[in-house]
Design a protein around this motif. Structure first.
Motif, PDB file in Angstrom:
ATOM      1  N   TYR A   1     -12.225 -48.043  74.354  1.00 38.30           N
ATOM      2  CA  TYR A   1     -11.156 -47.058  74.571  1.00 38.30           C
ATOM      3  C   TYR A   1     -10.998 -46.131  73.366  1.00 38.30           C
ATOM      4  O   TYR A   1     -10.851 -44.914  73.516  1.00 38.30           O
ATOM      5  CB  TYR A   1      -9.843 -47.796  74.849  1.00 38.30           C
ATOM      6  N   GLY A   2     -11.043 -46.695  72.167  1.00 39.32           N
ATOM      7  CA  GLY A   2     -10.845 -45.893  70.960  1.00 39.32           C
ATOM      8  C   GLY A   2     -11.926 -44.845  70.783  1.00 39.32           C
ATOM      9  O   GLY A   2     -11.636 -43.676  70.513  1.00 39.32           O
ATOM     10  N   GLU A   3     -13.192 -45.257  70.948  1.00 38.37           N
ATOM     11  CA  GLU A   3     -14.292 -44.316  70.758  1.00 38.37           C
ATOM     12  C   GLU A   3     -14.234 -43.183  71.778  1.00 38.37           C
ATOM     13  O   GLU A   3     -14.426 -42.007  71.430  1.00 38.37           O
ATOM     14  CB  GLU A   3     -15.625 -45.054  70.866  1.00 38.37           C
ATOM     15  N   SER A   4     -13.959 -43.530  73.042  1.00 37.61           N
ATOM     16  CA  SER A   4     -13.902 -42.491  74.073  1.00 37.61           C
ATOM     17  C   SER A   4     -12.740 -41.540  73.840  1.00 37.61           C
ATOM     18  O   SER A   4     -12.855 -40.324  74.055  1.00 37.61           O
ATOM     19  CB  SER A   4     -13.776 -43.141  75.460  1.00 37.61           C
ATOM     20  N   ARG A   5     -11.609 -42.062  73.351  1.00 36.27           N
ATOM     21  CA  ARG A   5     -10.453 -41.199  73.101  1.00 36.27           C
ATOM     22  C   ARG A   5     -10.733 -40.245  71.929  1.00 36.27           C
ATOM     23  O   ARG A   5     -10.390 -39.068  71.978  1.00 36.27           O
ATOM     24  CB  ARG A   5      -9.214 -42.057  72.812  1.00 36.27           C
ATOM     25  N   VAL A   6     -11.349 -40.768  70.884  1.00 37.13           N
ATOM     26  CA  VAL A   6     -11.670 -39.926  69.729  1.00 37.13           C
ATOM     27  C   VAL A   6     -12.626 -38.811  70.128  1.00 37.13           C
ATOM     28  O   VAL A   6     -12.425 -37.643  69.766  1.00 37.13           O
ATOM     29  CB  VAL A   6     -12.280 -40.782  68.595  1.00 37.13           C
ATOM     30  N   LEU A   7     -13.669 -39.143  70.893  1.00 38.95           N
ATOM     31  CA  LEU A   7     -14.639 -38.131  71.315  1.00 38.95           C
ATOM     32  C   LEU A   7     -13.989 -37.073  72.199  1.00 38.95           C
ATOM     33  O   LEU A   7     -14.253 -35.866  72.045  1.00 38.95           O
ATOM     34  CB  LEU A   7     -15.798 -38.805  72.058  1.00 38.95           C
ATOM     35  N   ARG A   8     -13.134 -37.507  73.117  1.00 39.00           N
ATOM     36  CA  ARG A   8     -12.468 -36.552  74.002  1.00 39.00           C
ATOM     37  C   ARG A   8     -11.580 -35.605  73.223  1.00 39.00           C
ATOM     38  O   ARG A   8     -11.564 -34.392  73.456  1.00 39.00           O
ATOM     39  CB  ARG A   8     -11.656 -37.302  75.073  1.00 39.00           C
ATOM     40  N   HIS A   9     -10.826 -36.143  72.252  1.00 42.45           N
ATOM     41  CA  HIS A   9      -9.932 -35.299  71.467  1.00 42.45           C
ATOM     42  C   HIS A   9     -10.699 -34.360  70.535  1.00 42.45           C
ATOM     43  O   HIS A   9     -10.249 -33.239  70.268  1.00 42.45           O
ATOM     44  CB  HIS A   9      -8.958 -36.174  70.682  1.00 42.45           C
ATOM     45  N   TYR A  10     -11.850 -34.803  70.047  1.00 37.67           N
ATOM     46  CA  TYR A  10     -12.667 -33.916  69.226  1.00 37.67           C
ATOM     47  C   TYR A  10     -13.208 -32.750  70.056  1.00 37.67           C
ATOM     48  O   TYR A  10     -13.280 -31.613  69.578  1.00 37.67           O
ATOM     49  CB  TYR A  10     -13.819 -34.691  68.581  1.00 37.67           C
ATOM     50  N   GLU A  11     -13.604 -33.021  71.273  1.00 38.62           N
ATOM     51  CA  GLU A  11     -14.081 -31.953  72.151  1.00 38.62           C
ATOM     52  C   GLU A  11     -12.957 -30.969  72.458  1.00 38.62           C
ATOM     53  O   GLU A  11     -13.167 -29.746  72.467  1.00 38.62           O
ATOM     54  CB  GLU A  11     -14.643 -32.565  73.441  1.00 38.62           C
ATOM     55  N   GLU A  12     -11.752 -31.484  72.723  1.00 40.91           N
ATOM     56  CA  GLU A  12     -10.609 -30.609  72.990  1.00 40.91           C
ATOM     57  C   GLU A  12     -10.261 -29.778  71.765  1.00 40.91           C
ATOM     58  O   GLU A  12      -9.920 -28.596  71.875  1.00 40.91           O
ATOM     59  CB  GLU A  12      -9.403 -31.446  73.423  1.00 40.91           C
ATOM     60  N   ALA A  13     -10.347 -30.398  70.566  1.00 38.59           N
ATOM     61  CA  ALA A  13     -10.044 -29.670  69.332  1.00 38.59           C
ATOM     62  C   ALA A  13     -11.059 -28.558  69.083  1.00 38.59           C
ATOM     63  O   ALA A  13     -10.705 -27.459  68.657  1.00 38.59           O
ATOM     64  CB  ALA A  13     -10.016 -30.641  68.153  1.00 38.59           C
ATOM     65  N   ALA A  14     -12.338 -28.840  69.365  1.00 35.69           N
ATOM     66  CA  ALA A  14     -13.384 -27.829  69.160  1.00 35.69           C
ATOM     67  C   ALA A  14     -13.185 -26.644  70.101  1.00 35.69           C
ATOM     68  O   ALA A  14     -13.425 -25.492  69.727  1.00 35.69           O
ATOM     69  CB  ALA A  14     -14.753 -28.446  69.373  1.00 35.69           C
ATOM     70  N   ALA A  15     -12.720 -26.922  71.317  1.00 36.39           N
ATOM     71  CA  ALA A  15     -12.519 -25.847  72.292  1.00 36.39           C
ATOM     72  C   ALA A  15     -11.273 -25.016  71.988  1.00 36.39           C
ATOM     73  O   ALA A  15     -11.263 -23.804  72.196  1.00 36.39           O
ATOM     74  CB  ALA A  15     -12.426 -26.436  73.698  1.00 36.39           C
ATOM     75  N   SER A  16     -10.230 -25.665  71.480  1.00 35.02           N
ATOM     76  CA  SER A  16      -8.968 -24.967  71.243  1.00 35.02           C
ATOM     77  C   SER A  16      -8.827 -24.423  69.829  1.00 35.02           C
ATOM     78  O   SER A  16      -8.011 -23.534  69.579  1.00 35.02           O
ATOM     79  CB  SER A  16      -7.793 -25.908  71.534  1.00 35.02           C
TER      80      SER A  16
ATOM     81  N   ILE B   1      -7.680 -26.170  67.445  1.00 27.82           N
ATOM     82  CA  ILE B   1      -6.583 -26.919  66.835  1.00 27.82           C
ATOM     83  C   ILE B   1      -7.121 -28.254  66.328  1.00 27.82           C
ATOM     84  O   ILE B   1      -7.831 -28.951  67.058  1.00 27.82           O
ATOM     85  CB  ILE B   1      -5.451 -27.165  67.854  1.00 27.82           C
ATOM     86  N   PRO B   2      -6.823 -28.646  65.085  1.00 28.49           N
ATOM     87  CA  PRO B   2      -7.353 -29.912  64.539  1.00 28.49           C
ATOM     88  C   PRO B   2      -6.973 -31.105  65.407  1.00 28.49           C
ATOM     89  O   PRO B   2      -5.871 -31.159  65.974  1.00 28.49           O
ATOM     90  CB  PRO B   2      -6.702 -30.004  63.152  1.00 28.49           C
ATOM     91  N   THR B   3      -7.892 -32.050  65.543  1.00 30.39           N
ATOM     92  CA  THR B   3      -7.638 -33.233  66.353  1.00 30.39           C
ATOM     93  C   THR B   3      -6.595 -34.134  65.697  1.00 30.39           C
ATOM     94  O   THR B   3      -6.510 -34.223  64.472  1.00 30.39           O
ATOM     95  CB  THR B   3      -8.936 -34.033  66.578  1.00 30.39           C
ATOM     96  N   ARG B   4      -5.821 -34.795  66.529  1.00 27.03           N
ATOM     97  CA  ARG B   4      -4.792 -35.711  66.033  1.00 27.03           C
ATOM     98  C   ARG B   4      -5.290 -37.156  65.999  1.00 27.03           C
ATOM     99  O   ARG B   4      -4.579 -38.044  65.530  1.00 27.03           O
ATOM    100  CB  ARG B   4      -3.548 -35.630  66.919  1.00 27.03           C
TER     101      ARG B   4
END
Length: 357
Positions: free
Chosen positions: A256-271, A273-276
């Motif tokens: 769960y942790g790895e998938s959440r980190v990867l998803r948030h990094y992708e969202e941060a790269a698109a927006s 905005i730095p990942t949380r």
């Protein structure tokens, strides 16, 4: 060999003694030696490593908020608080526990700077709790900076405002990630009372995360060029404290942790905005626990066919099979040895003679 420097400090070894300097003092101690560790000492050493690493993760996660404005004993206080929390676990024993099993109340009230304690600078007490939805809420009464803030800037015109901030962060050591869930700020003038507030962190709480709430107060001055308030805090004055801690209410599935980190990094790269969400790098606590649990399973005998080992009947059958394999192997080796003797050439009779092979 020990040497004396130009300041009179002694450094190095002399026989079984080590000389070193610490904060202007000459220290003499025994030379380190190797000792055979018992099971208890190995478990204690492993747990201490886990405690130290968990403490470092928390410090690094909150560093963007307290910066480097802490006193010299902060690291030791944090490690001691995490140690008391983990060792205060009532659900698991040493070698099988981490901060998720601990008593988190030992973390509450931890000051990052003893020279300016948050609990003393702030003359009110924020009430932190979780509501029926599981959200973290902070209740604040009416605040009058002239009455409720105790700072070294009292009586001066240097302070143009105050900023009271609260940060909620979630830590999942088992899935090795942490996340900045939210931040709440209240800004006020030096002589302007502020009405009572009910702050609610409505953001999603990641699965399996224990929650820590950080409180801090900043004194600010106006930057006329940028037309904004800038903090006046320094190493001498920086009131920051952990004011609440909550255990996780659920478990996260593996990965769960790895998938959440990867998803948030992708969202941060698109927006942009730095990942949380941050992966916890260098944390070895889980590998320590896995190795200790595996070792215990191997060492724990089976009782009446129950427990982590093999049942008695299966254990006896496996032992008989192993003995049969050994007997067959020995018999095969004896046969090969006999054949080798029959076909061997006595080389002593060939000395001095020409032999064609």
């Amino acid at each position: 060999m020990a040497t004396i420097d130009i300041k009179g400090g002694i450094h190095g070894t002399a026989g079984s003694v080590v000389y070193r300097s610490y904060r202007g003092m000459n220290i003499v101690q025994s030379r380190p030696r190797r000792f055979k560790q018992t099971q208890a000492s190995q478990e204690a050493a492993g747990e201490f490593g886990l405690i130290s690493q968990a403490s470092k993760v928390i410090r690094e996660a909150f560093r963007p908020f307290y910066h480097h404005f802490h006193d010299g004993g902060m690291v030791n206080r944090m490690t001691a608080a995490v140690s008391r929390s983990i060792r205060g676990s009532r659900s698991r024993e040493r070698g099988d526990r981490d901060l998720h099993d601990g008593e988190l109340s030992f973390l509450e009230g931890l000051e990052f700077n003893e020279d300016s304690k948050f609990c003393q600078v702030l003359q009110i007490r924020p009430q932190v709790r979780r509501n029926e939805k599981g959200q973290v809420t902070i209740s604040l009464p009416e605040i009058d900076p002239r009455r409720d803030f105790v700072t070294p800037f009292k009586g001066s015109n240097k302070v143009k405002g105050y900023r009271l901030s609260f940060v909620l962060a979630g830590f999942n050591f088992r899935e090795e990630f942490y996340e900045y869930i939210g931040e709440k700020k209240i800004s006020m003038g030096p002589g302007t009372p502020t009405k009572a507030h009910e702050l609610v962190f409505e953001q999603e709480v990641p699965k399996g995360c224990l929650l820590l709430v950080l409180g801090m107060l900043e004194c600010t001055d106006t930057n006329v060029y940028k037309n904004e308030q800038e903090p006046l805090n320094s190493r001498e004055f920086n009131p920051v404290s952990l004011i609440a801690a909550f255990q996780s209410e659920d478990e996260a599935e593996e990965g769960y942790g790895e998938s959440r980190v990867l998803r948030h990094y992708e969202e941060a790269a698109a927006s942009g905005i730095p990942t949380r969400t941050q992966m916890i790098t260098g944390y070895r606590g889980n590998s320590v626990l896995r190795s200790r649990r595996a070792w215990k399973e191997l060492q724990t005998p089976s009782i009446g066919g129950k427990g982590p080992g093999l049942p008695d009947q299966e254990r006896g059958q496996v032992q008989q099979e192993m003995e049969q394999i050994v007997r067959e192997k020995l018999s095969q080796m004896r046969e090969q040895s006999a054949i080798a003797k029959e076909t061997a050439i006595d080389t002593s009779r060939l000395m001095g003679k020409r032999v064609k092979f």
